[in-house]
Design a protein around this motif. Structure first.
Motif, PDB file in Angstrom:
ATOM      1  N   VAL A  55       0.836  -1.199   0.000  1.00 41.77           N
ATOM      2  CA  VAL A  55       0.000   0.000   0.000  1.00 41.77           C
ATOM      3  C   VAL A  55       0.872   1.251   0.000  1.00 41.77           C
ATOM      4  CG1 VAL A  55      -1.925  -1.135   1.137  1.00 41.77           C
ATOM      5  CG2 VAL A  55      -0.231   0.066   2.520  1.00 41.77           C
ATOM      6  N   GLY A  56       0.338   2.277  -0.665  1.00 40.83           N
ATOM      7  CA  GLY A  56       1.057   3.537  -0.762  1.00 40.83           C
ATOM      8  C   GLY A  56       0.717   4.194  -2.089  1.00 40.83           C
ATOM      9  N   VAL A  57       1.510   5.212  -2.442  1.00 41.36           N
ATOM     10  CA  VAL A  57       1.297   5.919  -3.702  1.00 41.36           C
ATOM     11  C   VAL A  57       2.425   5.572  -4.661  1.00 41.36           C
ATOM     12  CG1 VAL A  57       0.966   8.146  -4.816  1.00 41.36           C
ATOM     13  CG2 VAL A  57       0.126   7.788  -2.475  1.00 41.36           C
ATOM     14  N   TYR A  58       2.039   5.139  -5.834  1.00 37.58           N
ATOM     15  CA  TYR A  58       2.983   4.757  -6.874  1.00 37.58           C
ATOM     16  C   TYR A  58       3.120   5.892  -7.887  1.00 37.58           C
ATOM     17  CZ  TYR A  58       2.750  -0.011  -5.126  1.00 37.58           C
ATOM     18  OH  TYR A  58       2.834  -1.131  -4.329  1.00 37.58           O
ATOM     19  N   TYR A  59       4.351   6.189  -8.257  1.00 37.94           N
ATOM     20  CA  TYR A  59       4.646   7.237  -9.232  1.00 37.94           C
ATOM     21  C   TYR A  59       5.492   6.693 -10.371  1.00 37.94           C
ATOM     22  CZ  TYR A  59       3.435  10.552  -5.483  1.00 37.94           C
ATOM     23  OH  TYR A  59       2.794  11.257  -4.492  1.00 37.94           O
ATOM     24  N   CYS A  60       5.150   7.093 -11.586  1.00 39.14           N
ATOM     25  CA  CYS A  60       6.071   6.877 -12.694  1.00 39.14           C
ATOM     26  C   CYS A  60       6.845   8.180 -12.906  1.00 39.14           C
ATOM     27  CB  CYS A  60       5.351   6.455 -13.969  1.00 39.14           C
ATOM     28  SG  CYS A  60       4.115   7.618 -14.596  1.00 39.14           S
ATOM     29  N   MET A  61       8.022   8.079 -13.491  1.00 39.37           N
ATOM     30  CA  MET A  61       8.853   9.253 -13.739  1.00 39.37           C
ATOM     31  C   MET A  61       9.661   9.056 -15.011  1.00 39.37           C
ATOM     32  SD  MET A  61      12.066  10.860 -11.662  1.00 39.37           S
ATOM     33  CE  MET A  61      13.247   9.998 -12.679  1.00 39.37           C
ATOM     34  N   GLN A  62       9.739  10.120 -15.817  1.00 34.33           N
ATOM     35  CA  GLN A  62      10.573  10.053 -17.012  1.00 34.33           C
ATOM     36  C   GLN A  62      11.871  10.797 -16.761  1.00 34.33           C
ATOM     37  OE1 GLN A  62      11.714  12.501 -19.207  1.00 34.33           O
ATOM     38  NE2 GLN A  62      10.673  14.283 -18.308  1.00 34.33           N
ATOM     39  N   ARG A  63      12.967  10.213 -17.236  1.00 37.41           N
ATOM     40  CA  ARG A  63      14.260  10.904 -17.096  1.00 37.41           C
ATOM     41  C   ARG A  63      15.029  10.890 -18.421  1.00 37.41           C
ATOM     42  NH1 ARG A  63      18.055   6.817 -15.957  1.00 37.41           N
ATOM     43  NH2 ARG A  63      17.007   4.897 -15.300  1.00 37.41           N
ATOM     44  N   ILE A  64      14.269  10.975 -19.506  1.00 33.90           N
ATOM     45  CA  ILE A  64      14.930  11.086 -20.810  1.00 33.90           C
ATOM     46  C   ILE A  64      15.244  12.536 -21.141  1.00 33.90           C
ATOM     47  CG2 ILE A  64      12.833  11.287 -22.230  1.00 33.90           C
ATOM     48  CD1 ILE A  64      14.257   9.430 -24.273  1.00 33.90           C
TER      49      ILE A  64
END
Lengths: 112, 116
Positions: free
Chosen positions: A88-97
């Motif tokens: 449980v928690g908050v999931y984040y995607c992130m771009q680093r291009i």
């Protein structure tokens, strides 16, 4: 690059699979090196974010193999094969291009 | 083991300045790019700034460009974030992060509260 996650909230049943989607407004594939620069993070309540998946599909050290990343270009998915209470928690995607680096808005996973 | 410890947060009035620090240990600091990431209360993550391993290159989010300056001291394994002309919307927890293929190491964060 704008990152859009769905759903915003995801009630899950322990032992069942779960899936989070992330979409970018530009391709995250670097044609020079063939890598896709998309990472996934989990922020558990009261904690700093922790790395789950980097460069599209590589699990970070110590991350259980029930977590997997997939996708291509602008569409990505984080899958949990069998959800556990500790997920449980908050999931984040992130771009680093490309700068500025950008995160998705987050998906809150909670137990039903 | 790798440790990142932020400090310098606090309550500050709009328009004033604050300087954050992040002390690193457990790795060869001068070999790594470093970032600042922030999180407004109850909101998501926002990347703020990055500095190259040698300190010669930086980049910033548009929301802080011209007001914030990132720097580093490789002799003392520390990065800084000088925040000027602070706004209410700069309120949040500021994290120091070690750059790499995937950000494996984050600090515990330091809280900045901009309030009149």
């Amino acid at each position: 690059i704008v990152m859009t996650q769905t759903p915003l909230s995801l009630p899950v049943t322990p032992g069942e699979p779960a899936s989070i989607s992330c979409r970018s407004t530009q391709s995250l594939l670097d044609s020079d090196d063939g890598n896709t620069y998309l990472d996934w993070y989990l922020q558990k309540p009261g904690q700093s974010p922790q790395l789950l998946i980097h460069t599209l599909l590589h699990r970070a050290s110590g991350v259980p193999d029930r977590f997997s990343g997939s996708g291509s270009g602008t569409d990505f998915t984080l899958k949990i094969s069998r959800v556990e209470a500790e997920d449980v928690g908050v999931y984040y995607c992130m771009q680093r291009i490309d700068f500025p680096l950008t995160f998705g808005g987050g998906t809150k996973v909670e137990i039903k | 083991q790798v440790q990142l410890v932020e400090s310098g947060g606090g309550v500050v009035q709009p328009g004033r300045s604050l300087r954050l620090s992040c002390a690193a240990s457990g790795f060869v600091f001068s070999r790594y790019v470093m970032h600042w990431v922030r999180q407004a209360p109850g909101k998501g993550l926002e990347w703020v700034a990055v500095i190259s391993y040698d300190g010669y290159n930086e980049d910033y989010a548009d929301s802080v460009k011209g007001r914030f300056t990132i720097s580093r001291d490789n002799s003392n394994d520390t990065i800084f974030l000088q925040m000027n002309s602070l706004k209410l919307e700069d309120t949040g927890v500021y994290y120091c992060v070690r750059g790499s293929s995937g950000w494996e190491y984050w600090g515990q964060g330091t809280l900045v509260a901009v309030s009149s």
